[in-house]
Design a protein around this motif. Structure first.
Motif, PDB file in Angstrom:
ATOM      1  N   GLU A 191      85.897   2.042   5.002  1.00 55.44           N
ATOM      2  CA  GLU A 191      86.134   2.807   6.224  1.00 55.44           C
ATOM      3  C   GLU A 191      86.393   1.845   7.363  1.00 55.44           C
ATOM      4  N   PRO A 219      87.810  12.009   2.097  1.00 52.50           N
ATOM      5  CA  PRO A 219      87.036  11.958   3.344  1.00 52.50           C
ATOM      6  C   PRO A 219      85.628  12.507   3.246  1.00 52.50           C
ATOM      7  N   SER A 220      85.423  13.622   2.551  1.00 56.64           N
ATOM      8  CA  SER A 220      84.092  14.223   2.489  1.00 56.64           C
ATOM      9  C   SER A 220      83.392  13.923   1.178  1.00 56.64           C
ATOM     10  N   SER A 227      79.569  16.690  10.013  1.00 57.91           N
ATOM     11  CA  SER A 227      80.978  16.996   9.746  1.00 57.91           C
ATOM     12  C   SER A 227      81.886  16.421  10.815  1.00 57.91           C
ATOM     13  N   GLU A 229      81.613  13.616  12.014  1.00 56.80           N
ATOM     14  CA  GLU A 229      81.746  12.199  11.719  1.00 56.80           C
ATOM     15  C   GLU A 229      82.565  11.943  10.461  1.00 56.80           C
ATOM     16  N   THR A 230      83.109  12.991   9.853  1.00 58.24           N
ATOM     17  CA  THR A 230      83.877  12.833   8.623  1.00 58.24           C
ATOM     18  C   THR A 230      85.095  11.954   8.878  1.00 58.24           C
ATOM     19  N   ARG A 305      89.388   6.372   6.044  1.00 60.18           N
ATOM     20  CA  ARG A 305      88.736   6.003   4.787  1.00 60.18           C
ATOM     21  C   ARG A 305      89.774   5.843   3.683  1.00 60.18           C
TER      22      ARG A 305
END
Length: 333
Positions: A191, A219-220, A227, A229-230, A305
């Motif tokens: 990231e 991403p998740s 969420s 901060e995803t 990411r």
């Protein structure tokens, strides 16, 4: 019950190629007489040799799945394609039962020998250690193993995530396995840190021709955190070739890119979180390094990411020590 998988879409075919070490595909048409004649032989091979995760037999109706047929340049029926680790390794045109039987049984024997020796290429991070993320481009193998990992230089990375080598790991990303990464305090993805930009300097051990890049971003996938901060998937990528060192962010903004690519939301495969980035092949001949500048992410967040990168192309001569620096000097660096 038949063990043969009837392919229902291009995404379905990608999923099958990613989930089985060996895939045999029968491209046929309902109106094709030879297809009907060889079908019992194919079904018998499927019944005898199918093994979950190892050998999968599929049928692709060329009238219903024109996109797949066109992508593999199918011009006659039946045509049988054999894939290993997502890459086409053999093509049999026409109803040739003997050739089909010999080719498939040889692969089955290779798979059995590998299993007996414990060399399956799998890891604890997923269902298969050798993982491509998407179907490999026809005639261009995975050349990620040609990266000089000791020379990797990445800028603006979150040090709490995976190390640089995580990006090029041959294993399935842990996020897709629905579990934490393998033992160790760090995760197996990268990231960005202070903002959404990243600069990735990737040198090679040989002179390459780079055809395309598979970018995987989930991403998740870590399953935790706020969420808001995803992290984001990469959106705009700039590629620079034959650099002797990494670029600074200001320098990259002022330097013409070899190619700029925008990854659209529809480019991401929903099953694997992978986008196929096709390069202008003529501009990526005889290269000894590539810099990938992640300019921005797809959204309003502050971090991007990347879980995996896979590189596809052709391998040339091994690079002599110091050759990379010389190329950089010749280009005025």
């Amino acid at each position: 019950m038949s063990k043969t998988v009837q392919v229902t879409s291009a995404q379905h075919f990608t999923q099958v190629l990613n989930s089985s070490r060996i895939v045999v595909a029968d491209f046929y048409a309902d109106w094709c007489g030879p297809c009907k004649a060889v079908a019992p032989v194919y079904e018998q091979l499927s019944s005898q040799l199918s093994r979950p995760g190892t050998i999968t037999f599929t049928k692709v109706n060329t009238d219903m799945q024109k996109e797949i047929a066109q992508s593999y340049n199918i011009t006659a029926m039946p045509t049988f394609l054999i894939f290993k680790a997502g890459r086409e390794t053999k093509r049999i045109r026409g109803a040739d039962p003997k050739a089909l039987d010999a080719a498939v049984k040889q692969l089955a024997q290779e798979a059995a020998t590998a299993d007996e020796g414990g060399s399956t290429g799998e890891s604890s991070g997923g269902s298969g250690g050798y993982w491509l993320g998407a179907v490999a481009p026809r005639n261009y193998p995975d050349i990620t193993d040609q990266v000089d990992t000791l020379g990797l230089d990445f800028l603006n990375l979150d040090g709490e995530k995976g190390d640089k080598r995580s990006l090029l790991a041959p294993s399935r990303p842990s996020a897709l396995a629905g579990k934490a990464a393998a033992a160790g305090p760090k995760n197996d993805w990268l990231e960005s840190d202070t903002d959404e930009q990243m600069m990735l300097f990737i040198p090679f051990m040989a002179t390459l021709k780079l055809h395309s890049v598979h970018v995987t971003s989930i991403p998740s996938g870590d399953g935790g955190g706020d969420s808001d901060e995803t992290p984001l998937r990469p959106k705009t990528l700039k590629f620079y070739t034959n650099r002797s060192h990494n670029l600074g962010f200001d320098e990259a903004e002022d330097t013409p890119a070899t190619q700029e690519v925008e990854i659209k939301p529809s480019d991401w495969d929903p099953k694997t979180g992978t986008a196929k980035v096709e390069l202008r092949f003529v501009k990526f001949q005889n290269i000894t390094s590539v810099v990938i500048f992640v300019v921005d992410g797809d959204g309003e967040g502050e971090r991007t990411r990347i879980d995996r990168l896979r590189l596809f192309g052709e391998t040339g001569e091994k690079r002599a020590m110091g050759k990379l620096e010389k190329i950089g000097d010749e280009q005025g660096e």
